[in-house]
Design an enzyme around this catalytic site. Structure first.
Site, mmCIF file in Angstrom:
data_model
loop_
_atom_site.group_PDB
_atom_site.id
_atom_site.type_symbol
_atom_site.label_atom_id
_atom_site.label_comp_id
_atom_site.label_asym_id
_atom_site.label_seq_id
_atom_site.Cartn_x
_atom_site.Cartn_y
_atom_site.Cartn_z
ATOM 1 C CG LEU A 144 27.336 48.729 79.219
ATOM 2 C CD1 LEU A 144 27.763 47.542 78.374
ATOM 3 C CD2 LEU A 144 27.759 48.501 80.663
ATOM 4 C CB SER A 145 23.755 53.391 78.975
ATOM 5 O OG SER A 145 24.319 53.311 80.258
ATOM 6 N N GLY A 189 26.629 56.882 78.489
ATOM 7 C CA GLY A 189 27.787 56.202 77.906
ATOM 8 C C GLY A 189 27.430 55.119 76.898
ATOM 9 C CG HIS A 192 34.350 36.993 78.557
ATOM 10 N ND1 HIS A 192 33.443 37.453 79.472
ATOM 11 C CD2 HIS A 192 34.789 38.093 77.896
ATOM 12 C CE1 HIS A 192 33.319 38.776 79.351
ATOM 13 N NE2 HIS A 192 34.148 39.181 78.412
ATOM 14 C CG ASP A 216 31.849 36.665 82.194
ATOM 15 O OD1 ASP A 216 31.402 36.548 81.035
ATOM 16 O OD2 ASP A 216 33.011 36.377 82.500
ATOM 17 C CG HIS A 217 29.140 40.071 77.614
ATOM 18 N ND1 HIS A 217 30.428 40.498 77.773
ATOM 19 C CD2 HIS A 217 29.042 39.656 76.321
ATOM 20 C CE1 HIS A 217 31.080 40.347 76.631
ATOM 21 N NE2 HIS A 217 30.265 39.835 75.724
ATOM 22 C CE LYS A 246 32.258 38.311 68.105
ATOM 23 N NZ LYS A 246 32.929 38.530 69.369
#
Ligand SMILES: NC(=O)C1=CN([C@@H]2O[C@H](COP(=O)(O)OP(=O)(O)OC[C@H]3O[C@@H](n4cnc5c(N)ncnc54)[C@H](OP(=O)(O)O)[C@@H]3O)[C@@H](O)[C@H]2O)C=CC1
Ligand SMILES: O=C1O[C@H](COP(=O)(O)O)[C@@H](O)[C@H](O)[C@H]1O
Length: 514
Positions: free
Chosen positions: A22-23, A20, A251, A188-189, A356
């Site tokens: 994310l990987s 996928g 976040h 939670d990145h 951003k």
């Protein structure tokens, strides 16, 4: 977080969802960087799992492609690559089918036997799959015997953890049947970002700040996490979730906790989690009929981003054309404890905004305006700006004498740049490393998840019942007017975001004029 000093123990990492997004974008690049930096024990194993069949060789080639596309550094050294790739294996399985876990188990056990750790290998299971599969996989891991080892076992899960308090609680109970709280690593990145981790150091390693860190000296705090992207190809998830669940529940509240927590008694995981949880307990919960006074929701309409016309949210692919999902949230929050009494915490996050950027601004109380140096009403407040992304660093605005003048004031900025000279580790590098060495500090404890949902749920209910307006904002703007009025009523305003280093001093001057 001890990424630069501690090498891991031998381990096997089973990645569910290894084919996928994310990987590919995060996990393989992070593992490669950890390997390149000599932080992985040479006896490590990665077992990828997905439904479709592929050989280990094909899987390794896919891993290589994703590293070359997404890692900070590409594969350049063939012998280093071969060494890294030889630890990657693949087992096809549909996670809904308990029988198919035997193939995964066989792959893990064969490798452990080859490494001489049969029956006592350390096992880490990463669920990079849709959240509605989390419970199934964790239960099937136990049923299949994959969790039986004399070594340690751990589970890493991604967000979202439920869609409200009740669903999160049910999921947590299911996971607890196979993994204890100490074995569960909820990512939670944002907690893996360098400058988020730096907040603790800034606060607790500088005698300058801690005495000032309260309502006595701080006027307000602003937390911004703005994005220029729209919903992209995630509408199926996002149109159900919205910005409140997607960004605020996790976040934004995590950043708030880092700013507000009391100094922990020790720099130990439990002590830090205890203090963070206390912040959420003190966070003022709003009644449904007052939410409109404190929380603003918005949705983007068409506008221009980077010179290009972009569609309205409702015209995006797979979005309901009458969607009432918020793509923007702003709020005025209060942490009702002795340290923060009366200090407004302004938060905002949204898609299709002007820039951003993730930034925290601590605004200090002003000098009395009627005394000293304020002839032209040009004294600005001191601001401590913690830049989290894309610039990483911090800067402080001060008032100084204009060179050559007697009593004219000019704003100056003292600045520290964290990522100017060389790149810093990506969040997933540091979080994966922490999970492998068993450090839960920068992972989310269940109590944080549950209290965050208890804060979010009444807001969500109010909006679902249409008891508060939906504000529309132009793509490429800083959100709806109501988000500005939220501060204006308190005599405050959103400080301009300062993402580019060369603009900072100029921005500091602009700020002082505002
Ligand atoms: N992508 C990102 O940047 C982020 C993702 N997340 C979270 O990470 C998780 C994964 O997201 P993402 O990678 O984007 O999702 P993708 O849809 O890209 O990947 C899903 C993965 O799950 C596998 N899969 C799906 N169903 C099954 C099944 N029944 N049995 C075995 N494997 C299955 C797929 O493999 P196959 O089709 O080969 O079977 C694929 O590898 C989600 O929880 C998401 O919320 C969180 C933050 C960021
Ligand atoms: O978790 C998420 O975060 C990203 C933003 O992350 P960042 O590191 O780029 O700031 C957001 O786009 C996404 O919707 C959300 O699920």
């Amino acid at each position: 977080m001890s990424i630069h000093i501690q090498k891991t123990e031998p381990f096997t990492l089973v990645i569910f969802g290894a084919t996928g997004d994310l990987s590919k974008r995060k996990l393989f690049p992070a593992l490669f960087m950890l390997f390149k930096n000599g932080l992985l024990n040479s006896d490590f194993t990665i077992v990828g799992v997905g439904r479709s069949e592929r050989t280990a060789e094909k899987f390794r080639m896919e891993v290589r492609d994703s590293i070359n596309q997404f890692a900070r550094l590409q594969v350049t050294d063939e012998s280093q690559w071969n060494e890294f790739a030889s630890r990657f294996f693949y087992a096809a399985a549909d996670v809904n089918n308990p029988v198919q876990y035997q193939g995964i188990k066989k792959t893990v056990e064969e490798r452990e036997q080859a490494l001489g750790v049969k029956g006592k290998g350390n096992r880490l299971f990463y669920l990079a799959i849709a959240p509605d599969l989390f419970a199934t996989v964790s239960l099937n891991l136990k049923k299949s015997g994959l969790t039986e080892t004399a070594g340690w076992k751990r589970l890493i899960i991604e967000k979202p953890i439920g869609h409200d308090y009740s669903s999160a609680k049910v999921l947590n109970e299911q996971i607890k049947q196979s993994f204890t709280e100490k074995e569960t690593y909820r990512i939670d990145h944002y907690l893996g970002k360098e400058m988020v981790q730096n907040i603790e150091v800034l606060r607790f390693a500088n005698s300058l700040f801690e005495p000032l860190w309260s309502h006595h000296f701080i006027e307000s705090v602003q937390i911004t996490a703005s994005e220029t992207v729209g919903v992209e190809d995630r509408a199926n998830y996002y149109d159900e979730a919205g910005a409140l669940r997607d960004m605020v529940q996790n976040h934004i509240l995590q950043m708030l906790m880092m700013v507000c927590m009391e100094p922990p008694s020790r720099l130990k995981t439990e002590a830090i989690h205890d203090e963070k949880v206390k912040v959420l307990r003190s966070l003022r919960r709003y009644q449904e009929d007052e939410i409109g006074n404190y929380v603003v929701r918005g949705q983007y309409v068409t506008g221009v981003i980077n010179g290009k016309q972009v569609p309205a949210y409702r015209d995006e692919k797979n979005v309901n054309p009458e969607s009432r999902t918020e793509t923007f949230v702003a709020a005025r929050l209060y942490v009702d404890n002795l340290r923060w009494a009366g200090v407004p915490f302004y938060i905002r996050t949204g898609k299709r905004m002007a820039e951003k950027a993730t930034e925290i601004v601590i605004q200090f109380k002003e000098m009395p305006k009627n005394l000293y140096f304020n002839k032209n009403n040009d004294l600005g407040p001191n601001l401590l700006v913690i830049s989290i992304h894309p610039m990483e660093g911090m800067y402080m605005t001060l008032n100084a004498k204009k060179p050559g003048s007697v009593d004219e004031i000019t704003p100056v900025a003292m600045e520290f740049c964290n990522n100017c000279e060389e790149g810093t580790p990506e969040a997933y590098e540091s979080l994966l490393h922490d999970a492998i060495i068993g450090d839960q500090t920068f992972f989310t404890h269940w109590e944080e998840v549950s209290l965050a949902w208890k804060f979010i749920d009444p807001i969500r209910r109010t909006w679902d019942q249409e008891k508060a307006p939906m504000e529309f904002y132009e793509s490429g703007s800083w959100g709806p007017q109501a988000a500005h009025e939220l501060l204006a009523g308190q005599g405050h305003k959103w400080w301009p975001i300062s993402t580019q280093r060369r603009h900072r001093i100029v921005r500091a001057r602009e700020m002082a004029k505002i």
